[in-house]
Motif scaffolding. Structure first.
Motif: not given
Length: 79
Positions: A22-30
């Motif tokens: 339950w700890n989302p991590k940002i790994v990119g952007e689109l």
């Protein structure tokens, strides 16, 4: 002509870095949207984002999403 730099992401490598559920991590952007990875366990409470969409790609296991009038199931072979 402008060249756009595209960065490839190894999902397995990024998932190994996530050590809590339950700890989302940002790994990119689109297209102006963040791509987030998270590990889930147990029930995920329904919620709504008025200004963004969500896309769920299941790598392992199954995700069951209960909507008001139906239930969706996603697993590693379907999205």
């Amino acid at each position: 002509m402008n060249k756009i730099a595209i960065e490839r992401v190894c999902l397995a490598e990024k998932l190994r870095l996530i050590d809590r559920y339950w700890n989302p991590k940002i790994v990119g952007e689109l297209n102006g949207q963040f791509i987030k990875l998270a590990k889930f366990k147990g029930e995920f409470v329904w919620h709504c984002h008025d200004n963004e969409d969500e896309f769920f790609l299941v790598i392992k296991g199954e995700l069951k999403i209960k909507l008001e009038n139906r239930e969706l199931r996603a697993n590693a072979s379907k999205y």
